[in-house]
Design an enzyme around this catalytic site. Structure first.
Site, PDB file in Angstrom:
ATOM      1  N   ASP A 108      62.116 -38.328   7.328  1.00 39.65           N
ATOM      2  CA  ASP A 108      61.806 -37.514   8.504  1.00 39.65           C
ATOM      3  C   ASP A 108      60.301 -37.438   8.745  1.00 39.65           C
ATOM      4  O   ASP A 108      59.854 -37.261   9.872  1.00 39.65           O
ATOM      5  CB  ASP A 108      62.324 -36.074   8.319  1.00 39.65           C
ATOM      6  CG  ASP A 108      63.825 -36.021   8.083  1.00 39.65           C
ATOM      7  OD1 ASP A 108      64.460 -37.082   8.062  1.00 39.65           O
ATOM      8  OD2 ASP A 108      64.353 -34.901   7.905  1.00 39.65           O
ATOM      9  N   ASP A 198      59.964 -36.481  14.878  1.00 40.97           N
ATOM     10  CA  ASP A 198      60.292 -36.735  13.480  1.00 40.97           C
ATOM     11  C   ASP A 198      60.376 -38.250  13.331  1.00 40.97           C
ATOM     12  O   ASP A 198      60.914 -38.938  14.227  1.00 40.97           O
ATOM     13  CB  ASP A 198      61.658 -36.135  13.116  1.00 40.97           C
ATOM     14  CG  ASP A 198      61.578 -34.683  12.641  1.00 40.97           C
ATOM     15  OD1 ASP A 198      60.555 -34.021  12.900  1.00 40.97           O
ATOM     16  OD2 ASP A 198      62.561 -34.218  12.019  1.00 40.97           O
ATOM     17  N   HIS A 246      67.860 -37.122  14.773  1.00 45.60           N
ATOM     18  CA  HIS A 246      67.600 -38.335  14.008  1.00 45.60           C
ATOM     19  C   HIS A 246      68.579 -39.439  14.382  1.00 45.60           C
ATOM     20  O   HIS A 246      69.771 -39.209  14.500  1.00 45.60           O
ATOM     21  CB  HIS A 246      67.614 -38.087  12.496  1.00 45.60           C
ATOM     22  CG  HIS A 246      66.606 -37.044  12.105  1.00 45.60           C
ATOM     23  ND1 HIS A 246      66.711 -36.293  10.959  1.00 45.60           N
ATOM     24  CD2 HIS A 246      65.473 -36.630  12.726  1.00 45.60           C
ATOM     25  CE1 HIS A 246      65.681 -35.466  10.880  1.00 45.60           C
ATOM     26  NE2 HIS A 246      64.921 -35.646  11.942  1.00 45.60           N
ATOM     27  N   ASP A 248      69.269 -42.123  12.611  1.00 48.39           N
ATOM     28  CA  ASP A 248      69.725 -42.966  11.499  1.00 48.39           C
ATOM     29  C   ASP A 248      71.145 -42.692  11.007  1.00 48.39           C
ATOM     30  O   ASP A 248      71.527 -43.128   9.917  1.00 48.39           O
ATOM     31  CB  ASP A 248      68.715 -42.980  10.344  1.00 48.39           C
ATOM     32  CG  ASP A 248      68.377 -41.607   9.794  1.00 48.39           C
ATOM     33  OD1 ASP A 248      68.812 -40.599  10.385  1.00 48.39           O
ATOM     34  OD2 ASP A 248      67.672 -41.553   8.773  1.00 48.39           O
ATOM     35  N   CYS A 354      67.957 -41.152   4.913  1.00 50.45           N
ATOM     36  CA  CYS A 354      67.076 -39.978   4.999  1.00 50.45           C
ATOM     37  C   CYS A 354      66.275 -39.776   3.717  1.00 50.45           C
ATOM     38  O   CYS A 354      65.114 -39.365   3.752  1.00 50.45           O
ATOM     39  CB  CYS A 354      67.900 -38.717   5.221  1.00 50.45           C
ATOM     40  SG  CYS A 354      69.010 -38.752   6.617  1.00 50.45           S
TER      41      CYS A 354
END
Ligand code: DAV
Length: 376
Positions: A108, A198, A246, A248, A354
């Site tokens: 992040d 982020d 995020h 991902d 992450c």
């Protein structure tokens, strides 16, 4: 002495050096304009905050240490962040906040772009100082690698002006469909007062970077990235999601020409066309095992952590061990799967992607999208 070289352009080239986070001291952070937790069933009703239970920390650290052993067993160098006292309150001249967060998800905070490591702005006050956990490592790399570029995005003010007033009260009363609608217009929490992002909202495909505006990334943040990275093409696009956070667990490149997609979060048709035009195949990920629950207590991510994977090279993938259907799908696409138990790490901030930041992957910057299309 180990020699350090920073170099990583995408998510799939052969991995040689990586940071793996730590669970120690992670907090359910105090409520702030950027995020409000409400977990009455798990001991943290709205307004309360404090460290995650010791037993949970212990199990998460065992899983993180096991990942480290697996990576080191494959000859990959692993570094770890420095744990701070995340229960302390923090201040800038603009505000004081009662807690920090933790240092499990380095993804992040940091992103490697070629020989550059960039510190993201972050958009929670509780995460404003999180870069400090990585400073001992970054300072070392800076001294050891003569070619490393060490960059930090402008530190944000994070005053009230960065957040839409009344957002959380509205959001609480919205239906799933209403949230999707707001998301599609990118009418969410953050204002455009200052650049915010982020690093985990960016996905690296060599010369092309795909970035989604989200609950923690605004358009000004993407604009800053575009200005900062003149040798890249920085593309902004939105997935249909009720709580975009995020990229991902949504849009995961596996090797040149193949991306894995969380089909529940519909992709912009223009993005799909752009990928197809450049001969990329988009595969919809199978339904994750935890779709009908339960997720671990205090987990703020979704069941889609099932595809929050870490590639070791373009044939080998670290995947959460219990996600067997996902393993089968990826095996069918020609990948070797390394199963890694990891769901107990989720409450600390995510999955295998992450929990890591790659610092060295073999290879150079390549252009995987030579054909231009529309705004892409
Ligand atoms: O549930 O899709 C996963 C990524 C968190 N860093 C989600 C978010």
């Amino acid at each position: 002495m180990e020699t350090t070289k920073i170099n990583s352009w995408n998510e799939w080239d052969t991995l040689k050096h990586v940071i793996v986070g730590r669970a120690d001291g992670t907090m359910v952070q105090a409520p702030e304009p950027g995020v409000v937790r409400d977990w009455p069933e798990d001991g943290f009703p709205k307004g309360t905050y404090g460290p995650l239970p010791e037993e949970m920390v212990h199990i998460a650290n065992e899983q993180l240490d096991n990942l480290v052993r697996i990576l080191e067993g494959r000859g990959i160098r692993v570094d770890r962040p420095e744990v701070l006292d995340f229960s302390q309150s923090v201040s800038t001249p603009d505000w004081t906040h009662e807690s920090m967060f933790g240092c499990m998800p380095p993804r992040d905070v940091l992103i490697t772009l070629g020989n550059e490591v960039l510190e993201a702005t972050m958009s929670y006050r509780s995460r404003w100082f999180e870069y400090l956990c990585y400073r001992p490592l970054l300072q070392r790399y800076f001294h050891e690698d003569p070619d490393m570029r060490w960059e930090a995005a402008p530190k944000p003010r994070l005053t009230e002006a960065s957040y839409r007033p009344g957002f959380w009260d509205e959001f609480e009363h919205m239906t799933y469909e209403q949230r999707l609608e707001r998301g599609k217009r990118f009418d969410l929490l953050l204002t455009e007062e200052e650049p915010l992002f982020d690093a985990a909202d960016i996905m690296r495909f060599g010369k092309d970077l795909f970035v989604q505006p989200s609950m923690v990334t605004n358009r000004s943040g993407i604009k800053w990235l575009r200005k900062h990275l003149p040798n890249h093409r920085v593309h902004e696009f939105i997935f249909e999601d009720d709580y975009p956070l995020h990229i991902d667990a949504t849009w995961i490149p596996l090797r040149p020409g193949l991306v894995l997609h969380c089909g529940k979060r519909k992709a912009d048709p223009e993005l799909v066309k752009f990928f197809h035009l450049n001969d990329w195949e988009i595969v919809e990920a199978v339904t994750p095992r935890r779709t009908n629950g339960p997720l671990p207590p205090l987990c703020f991510c979704s069941e889609w952590l099932a595809i929050n994977l870490l590639s070791i090279d373009e044939k080998t993938i670290c995947l959460e061990a219990s996600e067997e259907a996902q393993a089968e799908q990826l095996s069918g696409l020609g990948f070797e799967i390394i199963p890694v138990p990891f769901w107990d790490v989720a409450p600390f901030g995510g999955g295998l992607h992450c929990a890591t930041v790659d610092l060295y992957r073999e290879g150079t910057m390549q252009d995987y999208f030579p054909r231009r299309y529309g705004r892409f």
